[in-house]
Design a protein around this motif. Sequence first.
Motif, short mmCIF file in Angstrom:
data_model
loop_
_atom_site.label_atom_id
_atom_site.label_comp_id
_atom_site.label_asym_id
_atom_site.label_seq_id
_atom_site.Cartn_x
_atom_site.Cartn_y
_atom_site.Cartn_z
N ARG A 83 0.89 -1.14 0.06
CA ARG A 83 0.05 -0.16 -0.16
C ARG A 83 0.68 1.36 0.00
NH1 ARG A 83 -3.26 -0.15 4.94
NH2 ARG A 83 -3.66 -2.15 4.03
N GLY A 103 0.23 6.37 3.38
CA GLY A 103 -0.88 6.95 3.35
C GLY A 103 -2.26 6.61 2.72
N GLY A 151 -5.29 4.73 1.98
CA GLY A 151 -6.45 4.43 2.73
C GLY A 151 -7.07 3.01 2.04
N PRO A 193 -8.02 -0.66 1.42
CA PRO A 193 -7.44 -2.02 2.12
C PRO A 193 -7.23 -2.96 0.99
CG PRO A 193 -9.85 -1.70 2.35
CD PRO A 193 -9.49 -0.39 1.64
N ASN A 207 -10.14 -0.47 15.76
CA ASN A 207 -11.28 0.34 15.20
C ASN A 207 -12.30 0.42 16.08
OD1 ASN A 207 -9.59 0.49 13.02
ND2 ASN A 207 -10.53 -1.19 12.15
#
Length: 141
Positions: free
Chosen positions: A8, A11, A13, A15, A95
């Motif tokens: 990834r 930064g 986002g 998934p 989360n």
Amino acid sequence: MTTRRGRRPAGGGVPLTFEVIAETLREQIRSGGLNSGDALPTQTALMREFGASSLTVQKAMALLKQDGWAVSRPGKGAFVAHHDQADADELDGPNGKTAPAGGTAARVEALEQALAKAAEQLADLRARVETLEAGTTERGR
């Protein structure tokens, strides 16, 4: 910007596919679509459903097992980890989501309880042995 496959960007986002698979299965468990002890979908079924490689599905399953959501039974497959819903409501996962009691905290608590019970049993046995030894010594005199 060029990134390595499966990585990834800093930064980023979005998934990765294995994270999407794991989160989808966690949501099915949380919603009651999959219950404790239920078989999880097979690797082949997940590969078809998500258009993913076997390695991607294996990474998703490893993540679920690591976080206590799933367990493997050799020769049988992967299953939803057993947990007590009352205990699960007290644990917060990543989360802010509820993590299953099959996670690390619940395992530690279960081991501590088992250890305390074993210590009590040892103390009882030690007392019995001392009583028997004292009785044998008194009779031998």
